[in-house]
Design a protein around this motif. Structure first.
Motif, mmCIF file in Angstrom:
data_model
loop_
_atom_site.group_PDB
_atom_site.id
_atom_site.type_symbol
_atom_site.label_atom_id
_atom_site.label_comp_id
_atom_site.label_asym_id
_atom_site.label_seq_id
_atom_site.Cartn_x
_atom_site.Cartn_y
_atom_site.Cartn_z
ATOM 1 N N MET A 173 51.211 47.432 51.666
ATOM 2 C CA MET A 173 49.910 47.473 52.236
ATOM 3 C C MET A 173 49.434 48.917 52.392
ATOM 4 N N ASN A 174 50.290 49.812 52.693
ATOM 5 C CA ASN A 174 49.916 51.227 52.808
ATOM 6 C C ASN A 174 50.354 51.962 51.555
ATOM 7 N N ILE A 175 49.465 52.772 51.049
ATOM 8 C CA ILE A 175 49.777 53.575 49.862
ATOM 9 C C ILE A 175 49.706 55.034 50.280
ATOM 10 N N ILE A 176 50.666 55.792 49.854
ATOM 11 C CA ILE A 176 50.682 57.215 50.205
ATOM 12 C C ILE A 176 50.097 57.977 49.028
ATOM 13 N N SER A 177 49.086 58.773 49.318
ATOM 14 C CA SER A 177 48.452 59.548 48.250
ATOM 15 C C SER A 177 49.258 60.804 47.988
ATOM 16 N N ALA A 178 48.850 61.552 46.972
ATOM 17 C CA ALA A 178 49.540 62.783 46.604
ATOM 18 C C ALA A 178 49.475 63.805 47.732
ATOM 19 N N LYS A 179 48.464 63.722 48.578
ATOM 20 C CA LYS A 179 48.321 64.663 49.686
ATOM 21 C C LYS A 179 49.115 64.217 50.898
ATOM 22 N N GLY A 180 49.736 63.042 50.836
ATOM 23 C CA GLY A 180 50.545 62.562 51.946
ATOM 24 C C GLY A 180 49.770 61.702 52.935
ATOM 25 N N ASN A 181 48.495 61.406 52.676
ATOM 26 C CA ASN A 181 47.694 60.562 53.559
ATOM 27 C C ASN A 181 47.942 59.094 53.239
ATOM 28 N N ASN A 182 47.914 58.258 54.250
ATOM 29 C CA ASN A 182 48.032 56.817 54.046
ATOM 30 C C ASN A 182 46.655 56.255 53.677
ATOM 31 N N ILE A 183 46.599 55.459 52.622
ATOM 32 C CA ILE A 183 45.376 54.783 52.223
ATOM 33 C C ILE A 183 45.618 53.295 52.420
ATOM 34 N N ARG A 184 44.736 52.665 53.206
ATOM 35 C CA ARG A 184 44.906 51.243 53.486
ATOM 36 C C ARG A 184 44.285 50.427 52.365
ATOM 37 N N GLY A 185 44.892 49.277 52.072
ATOM 38 C CA GLY A 185 44.387 48.385 51.026
ATOM 39 C C GLY A 185 45.332 47.213 50.864
ATOM 40 N N PHE A 186 45.025 46.348 49.883
ATOM 41 C CA PHE A 186 45.848 45.179 49.604
ATOM 42 C C PHE A 186 46.575 45.393 48.294
ATOM 43 N N THR A 187 47.769 44.856 48.256
ATOM 44 C CA THR A 187 48.482 44.890 46.985
ATOM 45 C C THR A 187 47.965 43.741 46.129
ATOM 46 N N LEU A 188 48.230 43.801 44.858
ATOM 47 C CA LEU A 188 47.802 42.754 43.939
ATOM 48 C C LEU A 188 48.442 41.423 44.313
ATOM 49 N N LEU A 189 49.681 41.434 44.749
ATOM 50 C CA LEU A 189 50.378 40.219 45.156
ATOM 51 C C LEU A 189 49.696 39.579 46.370
ATOM 52 N N GLU A 190 49.328 40.379 47.375
ATOM 53 C CA GLU A 190 48.646 39.841 48.546
ATOM 54 C C GLU A 190 47.291 39.242 48.166
ATOM 55 N N LEU A 191 46.555 39.898 47.313
ATOM 56 C CA LEU A 191 45.259 39.405 46.872
ATOM 57 C C LEU A 191 45.402 38.080 46.121
ATOM 58 N N MET A 192 46.403 37.982 45.254
ATOM 59 C CA MET A 192 46.619 36.746 44.494
ATOM 60 C C MET A 192 47.031 35.597 45.414
ATOM 61 N N MET A 193 47.805 35.887 46.456
ATOM 62 C CA MET A 193 48.199 34.846 47.410
ATOM 63 C C MET A 193 46.968 34.322 48.161
ATOM 64 N N VAL A 194 46.089 35.193 48.590
ATOM 65 C CA VAL A 194 44.880 34.779 49.312
ATOM 66 C C VAL A 194 43.989 33.941 48.398
ATOM 67 N N LEU A 195 43.817 34.363 47.156
ATOM 68 C CA LEU A 195 43.004 33.602 46.208
ATOM 69 C C LEU A 195 43.615 32.234 45.912
ATOM 70 N N ALA A 196 44.922 32.152 45.808
ATOM 71 C CA ALA A 196 45.587 30.874 45.555
ATOM 72 C C ALA A 196 45.394 29.918 46.734
ATOM 73 N N ILE A 197 45.527 30.425 47.948
ATOM 74 C CA ILE A 197 45.328 29.586 49.130
ATOM 75 C C ILE A 197 43.869 29.127 49.210
ATOM 76 N N ALA A 198 42.921 30.013 48.921
ATOM 77 C CA ALA A 198 41.505 29.652 48.942
ATOM 78 C C ALA A 198 41.207 28.576 47.887
ATOM 79 N N ALA A 199 41.792 28.697 46.708
ATOM 80 C CA ALA A 199 41.569 27.708 45.649
ATOM 81 C C ALA A 199 42.121 26.342 46.056
ATOM 82 N N ILE A 200 43.264 26.325 46.703
ATOM 83 C CA ILE A 200 43.851 25.060 47.166
ATOM 84 C C ILE A 200 42.951 24.415 48.216
ATOM 85 N N LEU A 201 42.447 25.199 49.163
ATOM 86 C CA LEU A 201 41.578 24.656 50.209
ATOM 87 C C LEU A 201 40.261 24.129 49.643
ATOM 88 N N VAL A 202 39.679 24.852 48.700
ATOM 89 C CA VAL A 202 38.429 24.388 48.076
ATOM 90 C C VAL A 202 38.688 23.120 47.268
#
Length: 178
Positions: free
Chosen positions: A1-30
């Motif tokens: 979930m946290n990515i460290i940039s070249a400058k050493g700062n944490n950048i918040r975001g989602f990994t591809l795996l987390e995004l695919m899990m959310v989309l899969a759950i949304a598709a099942i619910l729909v």
């Protein structure tokens, strides 16, 4: 979930795996909720057309009593829908959307009409039977043309004394109303 940039700062975001899990759950619910939405649309279509037909039957009955004469509603089952109109006993009325001689008319799509008769006549007392006629009720069924569940078929009963009632049934059912 946290990515460290070249400058050493944490950048918040989602990994591809987390995004695919959310989309899969949304598709099942729909996918799970969509069929019930289609069923609700069909149920509501039949319910609204049933209310329209019952309103026309009640209108026919009240006009017969008000005019102190027989008034007839004519039912026409056709492919993909049904039509109905209330005859003007004086053949004078010119209502917008109806042809002259009709007090009220309606055209409906998506529900199929089945009835033992194509006409129901109410007399000046609101009865559907005269003294010499057989004392039997009229039954009309409306069913969604792609009926596939509960509450997509309506039974409308008219007693000889003019009482109108209805209930929802499963597809193809001819059971009496409770």
């Amino acid at each position: 979930m946290n990515i460290i940039s070249a400058k050493g700062n944490n950048i918040r975001g989602f990994t591809l795996l987390e995004l695919m899990m959310v989309l899969a759950i949304a598709a099942i619910l729909v996918g799970w909720g969509f069929p019930s939405l289609i069923q609700s649309i069909k149920n509501n279509a039949v319910a609204s057309q049933s209310m329209s037909l019952m309103a026309m039957l009640n209108f026919t009955k009240s006009e017969a009593i008000r005019r102190n004469t027989d008034v007839t509603i004519v039912l026409n089952a056709r492919a993909g829908g049904w039509d109905a109109y209330v005859d003007d006993p004086n053949n004078e009325t010119d209502v917008e959307g109806c042809i002259p001689g009709q007090l009220r008319c309606t055209e409906n799509e998506g529900a199929l009409l089945t009835a033992a008769t194509t006409e129901v006549t109410f007399n000046n007392r609101g009865y559907i039977r005269g003294i010499d006629d057989p004392w039997a009720p009229e039954t009309i069924f409306l069913q969604h043309e792609q009926c596939a569940g509960l509450n997509q078929r309506t039974r409308i009963d008219i007693t000889p004394t003019g009482q109108i009632s209805s209930c929802s049934l499963a597809c193809g059912s001819t059971a009496a109303c409770p």
